[in-house]
Design a protein around this motif. Structure first.
Motif, PDB file in Angstrom:
ATOM      1  N   LEU A   5       0.829  -1.203   0.000  1.00 37.42           N
ATOM      2  CA  LEU A   5       0.000   0.000   0.000  1.00 37.42           C
ATOM      3  C   LEU A   5       0.865   1.254   0.000  1.00 37.42           C
ATOM      4  O   LEU A   5       1.852   1.341   0.732  1.00 37.42           O
ATOM      5  CB  LEU A   5      -0.917   0.017   1.224  1.00 37.42           C
ATOM      6  CG  LEU A   5      -2.094  -0.959   1.228  1.00 37.42           C
ATOM      7  CD1 LEU A   5      -2.821  -0.875   2.561  1.00 37.42           C
ATOM      8  CD2 LEU A   5      -3.042  -0.660   0.077  1.00 37.42           C
ATOM      9  N   HIS A   6       0.475   2.214  -0.819  1.00 43.32           N
ATOM     10  CA  HIS A   6       1.138   3.509  -0.837  1.00 43.32           C
ATOM     11  C   HIS A   6       0.902   4.209   0.503  1.00 43.32           C
ATOM     12  O   HIS A   6      -0.153   4.042   1.130  1.00 43.32           O
ATOM     13  CB  HIS A   6       0.557   4.348  -1.982  1.00 43.32           C
ATOM     14  CG  HIS A   6       1.299   5.603  -2.267  1.00 43.32           C
ATOM     15  ND1 HIS A   6       1.168   6.736  -1.503  1.00 43.32           N
ATOM     16  CD2 HIS A   6       2.185   5.910  -3.251  1.00 43.32           C
ATOM     17  CE1 HIS A   6       1.926   7.691  -1.994  1.00 43.32           C
ATOM     18  NE2 HIS A   6       2.557   7.206  -3.059  1.00 43.32           N
ATOM     19  N   PRO A   7       1.878   5.009   0.996  1.00 42.12           N
ATOM     20  CA  PRO A   7       1.688   5.720   2.266  1.00 42.12           C
ATOM     21  C   PRO A   7       0.405   6.541   2.324  1.00 42.12           C
ATOM     22  O   PRO A   7      -0.252   6.597   3.368  1.00 42.12           O
ATOM     23  CB  PRO A   7       2.923   6.623   2.343  1.00 42.12           C
ATOM     24  CG  PRO A   7       3.969   5.899   1.574  1.00 42.12           C
ATOM     25  CD  PRO A   7       3.246   5.196   0.471  1.00 42.12           C
ATOM     26  N   ARG A  12      -4.914   7.448   4.559  1.00 42.39           N
ATOM     27  CA  ARG A  12      -6.326   7.621   4.198  1.00 42.39           C
ATOM     28  C   ARG A  12      -7.210   6.628   4.941  1.00 42.39           C
ATOM     29  O   ARG A  12      -8.286   6.997   5.448  1.00 42.39           O
ATOM     30  CB  ARG A  12      -6.486   7.449   2.684  1.00 42.39           C
ATOM     31  CG  ARG A  12      -7.918   7.580   2.173  1.00 42.39           C
ATOM     32  CD  ARG A  12      -7.946   7.406   0.666  1.00 42.39           C
ATOM     33  NE  ARG A  12      -9.311   7.549   0.143  1.00 42.39           N
ATOM     34  CZ  ARG A  12     -10.183   6.553   0.026  1.00 42.39           C
ATOM     35  NH1 ARG A  12      -9.816   5.329   0.390  1.00 42.39           N
ATOM     36  NH2 ARG A  12     -11.399   6.765  -0.446  1.00 42.39           N
ATOM     37  N   GLU A  13      -6.781   5.379   5.033  1.00 44.21           N
ATOM     38  CA  GLU A  13      -7.588   4.372   5.707  1.00 44.21           C
ATOM     39  C   GLU A  13      -7.701   4.663   7.200  1.00 44.21           C
ATOM     40  O   GLU A  13      -8.753   4.458   7.806  1.00 44.21           O
ATOM     41  CB  GLU A  13      -6.989   2.983   5.473  1.00 44.21           C
ATOM     42  CG  GLU A  13      -7.913   1.836   5.863  1.00 44.21           C
ATOM     43  CD  GLU A  13      -9.232   1.851   5.101  1.00 44.21           C
ATOM     44  OE1 GLU A  13     -10.235   1.342   5.643  1.00 44.21           O
ATOM     45  OE2 GLU A  13      -9.260   2.361   3.965  1.00 44.21           O
ATOM     46  N   THR A 267      10.212   2.833  -1.867  1.00 45.27           N
ATOM     47  CA  THR A 267       9.608   3.572  -0.756  1.00 45.27           C
ATOM     48  C   THR A 267       8.214   3.044  -0.466  1.00 45.27           C
ATOM     49  O   THR A 267       7.819   2.910   0.701  1.00 45.27           O
ATOM     50  CB  THR A 267       9.541   5.073  -1.089  1.00 45.27           C
ATOM     51  OG1 THR A 267      10.855   5.570  -1.315  1.00 45.27           O
ATOM     52  CG2 THR A 267       8.900   5.857   0.047  1.00 45.27           C
ATOM     53  N   VAL A 268       7.462   2.740  -1.512  1.00 44.68           N
ATOM     54  CA  VAL A 268       6.117   2.200  -1.335  1.00 44.68           C
ATOM     55  C   VAL A 268       6.169   0.832  -0.682  1.00 44.68           C
ATOM     56  O   VAL A 268       5.370   0.505   0.208  1.00 44.68           O
ATOM     57  CB  VAL A 268       5.384   2.121  -2.688  1.00 44.68           C
ATOM     58  CG1 VAL A 268       4.030   1.448  -2.529  1.00 44.68           C
ATOM     59  CG2 VAL A 268       5.218   3.513  -3.289  1.00 44.68           C
ATOM     60  N   LYS A 269       7.124   0.008  -1.088  1.00 43.18           N
ATOM     61  CA  LYS A 269       7.211  -1.352  -0.567  1.00 43.18           C
ATOM     62  C   LYS A 269       7.715  -1.406   0.871  1.00 43.18           C
ATOM     63  O   LYS A 269       7.309  -2.270   1.652  1.00 43.18           O
ATOM     64  CB  LYS A 269       8.144  -2.186  -1.461  1.00 43.18           C
ATOM     65  CG  LYS A 269       7.589  -2.477  -2.839  1.00 43.18           C
ATOM     66  CD  LYS A 269       8.576  -3.298  -3.651  1.00 43.18           C
ATOM     67  CE  LYS A 269       8.033  -3.602  -5.043  1.00 43.18           C
ATOM     68  NZ  LYS A 269       8.995  -4.383  -5.845  1.00 43.18           N
ATOM     69  N   CYS A 274       1.196   2.359   9.372  1.00 42.14           N
ATOM     70  CA  CYS A 274       0.785   3.719   9.703  1.00 42.14           C
ATOM     71  C   CYS A 274       0.122   3.766  11.093  1.00 42.14           C
ATOM     72  O   CYS A 274      -0.885   3.103  11.327  1.00 42.14           O
ATOM     73  CB  CYS A 274      -0.180   4.260   8.647  1.00 42.14           C
ATOM     74  SG  CYS A 274      -0.810   5.910   9.029  1.00 42.14           S
ATOM     75  N   ARG A 275       0.675   4.560  11.981  1.00 49.20           N
ATOM     76  CA  ARG A 275       0.050   4.917  13.229  1.00 49.20           C
ATOM     77  C   ARG A 275       0.210   6.421  13.376  1.00 49.20           C
ATOM     78  O   ARG A 275       1.269   6.904  13.773  1.00 49.20           O
ATOM     79  CB  ARG A 275       0.706   4.192  14.422  1.00 49.20           C
ATOM     80  CG  ARG A 275       0.382   2.713  14.473  1.00 49.20           C
ATOM     81  CD  ARG A 275      -1.066   2.458  14.827  1.00 49.20           C
ATOM     82  NE  ARG A 275      -1.380   1.043  14.945  1.00 49.20           N
ATOM     83  CZ  ARG A 275      -1.802   0.274  13.968  1.00 49.20           C
ATOM     84  NH1 ARG A 275      -1.958   0.797  12.759  1.00 49.20           N
ATOM     85  NH2 ARG A 275      -2.079  -0.993  14.170  1.00 49.20           N
TER      86      ARG A 275
END
Length: 278
Positions: A5-7, A12-13, A267-269, A274-275
């Motif tokens: 998933l892209h940052p 967003r999620e 960078t995406v991988k 995300c927190r």
């Protein structure tokens, strides 16, 4: 190999989940092309406003004009622009339907909010609502380390009886507290379609400074009453970009390293889970 998933999608999620936890309903945002009427005129933004010029907004060559079927509502918008009403003097100019029908790439997701609020106003009896959206908007910006022509806007909207500035600040505190931003400041600002309006600042412990994180306000009666909403209904709203908290979270200094053709696939991988926290 497995996908990643892209940052921006990760952040967003997280934000979508916060809105859902607070009882908000997600607005449909699939119309990137919007008429100037819903993007500007319905928001009580005058047709001579500089944001409506070609150097700020992308206009479509084809189809150049939109069909707006709500003639009675359009007439009320025309009158409030030209001569005022609902306690307002209006802008005192000759409002043009042709200008309002011009198709553009939407400059903010508030165009979606205006459609949703009009739809809400047609339902009787009035039922309070909480809406949010997270999607792309387009502006004719000069490209640099912090600006792109295409970016994402987050917007929250609450419509209910007798809402005040205190309610707006309270909801904003609740929202950003869930993001980890507990130290907030508000600064008076100007928006054509909200009054009062406030910029939102948060103290960033890592950067050791106050950073602007959003904008907010109470929608003006010149916008709400022509829609048909009851006079004692207020609508509070706030918005921020998706890119700014993502750049802060992942330590990215140039927005072109986050979004666009220059983004590194590694960078995406390899970006961490995300927190969000300020």
């Amino acid at each position: 190999e497995a996908g990643a998933l892209h940052p921006l999608l990760k952040v967003r999620e997280q934000l979508r989940n916060i809105f859902f936890q607070m009882g908000f309903e997600e607005m449909p945002t699939n119309n990137y092309v919007e008429s100037s009427f819903w993007n500007f005129d319905a928001l009580f933004q005058p047709q001579q406003h500089p944001a409506r010029d070609a150097h700020d907004t992308f206009f479509l060559a084809a189809p150049k004009k939109a069909n707006i079927p709500f003639k009675d509502y359009m007439q009320r918008v025309k009158e409030v622009h030209e001569v005022g009403g609902y306690g307002s003097l209006g802008y005192r100019y000759d409002w043009s339907e042709d200008e309002a029908r011009a198709n553009i790439l939407r400059t903010h997701t508030t165009a979606v909010s205006s459609r949703m609020l009009y739809k809400l106003a047609q339902a009787t009896p009035f039922k309070p609502a909480k809406y949010f959206s997270i999607d792309r908007v387009f502006r004719n910006e000069t490209l640099d380390a912090t600006h792109l022509c295409e970016f994402h806007q987050i917007e929250g909207v609450v419509a209910d009886y007798n809402l005040s500035l205190g309610h707006l600040k309270g909801v904003i505190h609740q929202f950003f507290k869930r993001l980890g931003a507990t130290k907030l400041r508000f600064k008076p600002a100007y928006n054509p379609y909200t009054e009062p309006s406030m910029e939102i600042f948060s103290y960033h412990e890592g950067l050791k400074k106050w950073v602007e994180i959003g904008n907010s306000g109470i929608f003006r009666p010149e916008m709400l009453l022509p829609m048909g909403l009851p006079p004692d209904v207020s609508v509070i709203a706030w918005g921020l970009s998706l890119e700014r908290p993502t750049m802060i979270k992942y330590g990215i200094n140039n927005i072109r390293d986050l979004f666009g053709h220059k983004v590194s696939l590694s960078t995406v991988k390899e970006n961490p889970i995300c927190r969000i926290g300020f």
